[in-house]
Design an enzyme around this catalytic site. Structure first.
Site, PDB file in Angstrom:
ATOM      1  N   SER A   1       4.076  -6.542   4.771  1.00 51.43           N
ATOM      2  CA  SER A   1       5.088  -7.270   4.017  1.00 51.43           C
ATOM      3  C   SER A   1       6.110  -7.843   5.001  1.00 51.43           C
ATOM      4  O   SER A   1       5.743  -8.650   5.858  1.00 51.43           O
ATOM      5  CB  SER A   1       5.717  -6.354   2.971  1.00 51.43           C
ATOM      6  OG  SER A   1       6.407  -7.100   2.006  1.00 51.43           O
TER       7      SER A   1
ATOM      8  N   ASP B   1      -2.505 -10.497  -4.384  1.00 55.36           N
ATOM      9  CA  ASP B   1      -1.133 -10.418  -3.903  1.00 55.36           C
ATOM     10  C   ASP B   1      -0.411 -11.705  -4.296  1.00 55.36           C
ATOM     11  O   ASP B   1      -0.551 -12.735  -3.646  1.00 55.36           O
ATOM     12  CB  ASP B   1      -1.104 -10.236  -2.385  1.00 55.36           C
ATOM     13  CG  ASP B   1       0.306 -10.007  -1.855  1.00 55.36           C
ATOM     14  OD1 ASP B   1       1.263 -10.071  -2.650  1.00 55.36           O
ATOM     15  OD2 ASP B   1       0.447  -9.764  -0.650  1.00 55.36           O
TER      16      ASP B   1
ATOM     17  N   HIS C   1      -0.572  -6.429  -3.306  1.00 54.36           N
ATOM     18  CA  HIS C   1       0.221  -6.283  -2.082  1.00 54.36           C
ATOM     19  C   HIS C   1      -0.095  -4.969  -1.373  1.00 54.36           C
ATOM     20  O   HIS C   1       0.192  -4.819  -0.197  1.00 54.36           O
ATOM     21  CB  HIS C   1       1.708  -6.348  -2.454  1.00 54.36           C
ATOM     22  CG  HIS C   1       2.627  -6.727  -1.333  1.00 54.36           C
ATOM     23  ND1 HIS C   1       2.452  -7.855  -0.562  1.00 54.36           N
ATOM     24  CD2 HIS C   1       3.753  -6.129  -0.861  1.00 54.36           C
ATOM     25  CE1 HIS C   1       3.415  -7.934   0.333  1.00 54.36           C
ATOM     26  NE2 HIS C   1       4.214  -6.905   0.176  1.00 54.36           N
TER      27      HIS C   1
END
Length: 698
Positions: free
Chosen positions: A551, A634, A666
């Protein structure tokens, strides 16, 4: 690690005699998971298997005795995608009674005994706009799969938005008279009275109410008063566009009322300057008060949570803040038995610590922690006023223990690293920490050190340098099945896991400082952390180091690829990271991007942070071998970011590899996928760090 037991939070019965929790094991031979319920005798500490029935879930202690329970069976007799409710005595589960069959996949069970002896309960499920519960198994398939949208909240996390929204439903299980025998053999018999009541659907303005709030909301987004007469629920602010603001409100409604009777407890303006996200609405044990958390900022999801108390009376709410200046951001709160104290958990110096806070605490009150290491997954105040804590640590996937209000641990019931063979030998000796200075902040910054198995200070080990996501968040003393520091270390590395600018638990200023500074403050903090390791830890071989992040940590891998720090590593790993900040509006939660980039997207010129912190500006410098992970579901950071990164690396001739999961978001959650994730990444980093016997990743 992936096959080791994954234990739930311990749930004690009302008298505090015993507690139960789930334990799930995954078999890579059978490719199946099996869940059992374990029981702890809270007096003797003895363990036993409570049930192996796979149909028992979401147990609630409710009914005439301290062993009376209500639970969900995830199927029903009709086999139509609905669920069943059963009552039982926890000591005689084989005698469970079917009391209701519900026609949708409801979950999030909460229940209390009303004065009448009936059970009032809450569950949640998606609902049609007309308020009836949605059941995918019974829904008519449309002739076309087209989706048309007129606002910008098209999809969220891993799901495209549909007309169905989640709602809280209430129901009554009526006690059949004359059915109780004694406290050891019966929980009584009940039947469902009437229909369920939807308290949420139809509350609309700019948008419509939804509770629990997706994608992560659960039963913590609503509550029922101990006497069963009142309901509270949390929803995003219906007066504002969903994608642009974090604002959310808590509504009060009488249990025997409807959505038309719902009243906002904390609308904008109720408390001046308090407009942001709310969380954790909870009734006190006597039902007279409501505690909740709320942030000030209307655009900022990582603003500081402040504790608030309101009267459970919509005509006289009298909202007050509790320890309002405390420079920590609590995320869990539990009432004491007498209602005078809230036990809250908050990130604090790399841990998630529990603090007792009197409900009349002044703004300048500084709470003192009663737990130290670990991060709580849940806690419960027992009948004897001790707190039953279920937490995890870097070296233990689940610890269960009790602590008193003075911070004395009174019983340790479970330590996973002691009882699980797969975790045998792990302990606090595997972990240490250091603080270092940086040019971005006046305070010293913290980093974890995690050592490999059989570590010796007289040997050297390649560096595994991890960068956390968020960016607001942190590396904490907690267990993870996705980014487990010890599993990385046991490949043969010393893991360094720093908490740079943006990290939570060292004061709100450090968390806030990353806004509009993605590419400088945290980057320089990481440089200084690397320098500290290079000069102060002789057992770390930085010349053979690798770096990895997910991330925001993935963004940082892409950023340092084009900067001098990138040349200090032999390999990089990006999991779901931003490659092109000019494409940031491909995300779903625009409030996040608007806040963190210092404003809305306008012209992409050199004065814009969207332009300034773009990794592809430094493409000419890319050279370090780079492993890329990105999955199709995602929607937070679309898969095109990973594909772009991989394509650019390949065109430039930088050694690179791309791993994609079509069914993951994600996070990589499926155990079989997780096994591939670990194997592929470890082959990559082990090869480029020169670990002995490393397998080629090609």
């Amino acid at each position: 690690m992936l096959a080791a037991p994954r234990r739930g939070v311990a749930l004690a019965n009302p008298s505090g005699d015993f507690a139960i929790y789930t334990s799930t094991n995954y078999s890579f031979e059978d490719h199946k998971a099996m869940t059992v319920w374990e029981q702890i005798n809270l007096s003797s500490g003895a363990f036993s298997t409570w049930t192996t029935d796979p149909n028992v879930s979401e147990v609630v202690f409710v009914g005439p005795y301290s062993t009376s329970i209500l639970y969900i069976n995830a199927t029903n007799e009709e086999g139509d995608g609905g669920i069943s409710l059963y009552t039982a005595d926890a000591a005689h589960l084989e005698s469970a009674s079917l009391v209701a069959s519900l026609p949708a996949p409801f979950s999030g069970l909460k229940a209390v005994s009303a004065k009448s002896g009936d059970i009032h309960f809450l569950v949640a499920a998606q609902a049609y706009p007309n308020g009836t519960a949605y059941n995918e198994d019974l829904a008519e398939a449309p002739a076309s799969t087209a989706r048309v949208y007129t606002d910008i909240y098209v999809r969220h996390w891993d799901t495209y938005l549909t007309p169905q929204r989640y709602a809280v439903f209430g129901g009554v299980l009526t006690r059949r008279t004359g059915t109780y025998s004694n406290s050891t053999s019966s929980s009584g018999s009940y039947s469902l009275r009437g229909q369920l009541t939807n308290y949420v659907t139809g509350k609309c303005n700019v948008t419509c109410a939804e509770s629990p709030v997706q994608p992560f909301g659960g039963s913590g987004d609503y509550d029922i008063s101990p006497d069963g007469s009142q309901v509270i629920f949390l929803t995003k602010n219906i007066d504002l566009p969903l994608a642009n603001f974090t604002s959310s409100q808590i509504y009060w409604v009488p249990f025997n009322g409807s959505v038309d009777d719902s009243i906002p407890i904390n609308p904008i303006g109720a408390t001046p300057g308090v407009e942001g996200a709310s969380a954790s609405p909870t009734f006190s044990k006597d039902g007279s008060k409501i505690a909740y958390l709320q942030m000030n900022g209307i655009y900022y999801e990582s603003d500081r949570n402040i504790i608030y108390i309101a009267n459970a009376n919509p005509t006289n709410l009298n909202i007050t803040s509790v320890a309002g200046d405390w420079d920590r951001s609590p995320d869990v709160l539990v009432w004491s038995n007498d209602g005078s104290v809230l036990y809250v958990a908050a990130p604090d110096l790399g841990r998630g610590r529990v603090f007792p806070v009197p409900i009349d605490a002044a703004a300048d009150y500084e709470p003192t922690n009663i737990t130290d290491e670990g991060v709580p997954a849940g806690m419960q105040v027992l009948a004897n006023n001790q707190i039953l804590v279920s937490d995890s640590k870097i070296w233990s996937s689940r610890d269960i223990y009790t602590v008193n209000s003075e911070g004395n641990v009174t019983n340790i019931y479970l330590q996973a690293n002691v009882v699980d063979p797969a975790l045998s030998g792990l302990g606090p000796q595997d972990v240490s920490e250091f603080y270092f200075s940086s040019n971005s902040t006046e305070i010293d910054l913290q980093s974890w050190i995690i050592y490999p198995a059989n570590f010796s200070v007289n040997k050297t080990y390649p560096l595994a340098f991890l960068v956390h996501g968020g960016p607001q968040g942190g590396f904490y003393n907690s267990w993870s099945t996705r980014w487990n520091y010890k599993v990385w270390a046991d490949q043969g590395y010393v893991v360094i896991a720093p908490n740079p600018t943006a990290s939570s638990g060292w004061g709100q200023n450090l968390t806030d400082a990353v806004s509009a500074h993605w590419g400088d403050y945290p980057y320089w903090d990481l440089v200084y952390a690397w320098d500290y390791v290079n000069t102060s830890l002789p057992y770390v071989d930085t010349a053979r180091g690798i770096a990895a992040g997910a991330s925001f940590g993935g963004y940082m891998m892409n950023w340092i690829q084009g900067h001098p720090l990138g040349r200090r590593f032999n390999a990089l790993v990006t999991h779901d990271g931003v490659t092109n900040t000019l494409a940031d509006y491909a995300t779903e939660e625009l409030w996040f991007i608007n806040h963190d980039q210092g404003g809305i997207f306008t012209s992409p010129n050199e004065t814009s942070t969207y332009y300034r912190w773009n990794p592809i500006l430094y493409y000419e410098n890319w050279a370090t071998p780079h492993f890329v992970v990105h999955s199709d579901l995602d929607y937070r950071l679309p898969v095109s970011e990973g594909l772009m990164l991989f394509n650019m690396l390949q065109v430039k001739g930088v050694p690179s590899k791309f791993l994609n999961f079509p069914d993951e978001n994600h996070w990589v959650l499926n155990q079989e996928n997780s096994l591939v994730w670990h194997r592929e990444i470890y082959k990559w980093i082990n090869y480029y760090s020169g670990l002995s016997g490393a397998e080629s990743p090609y």
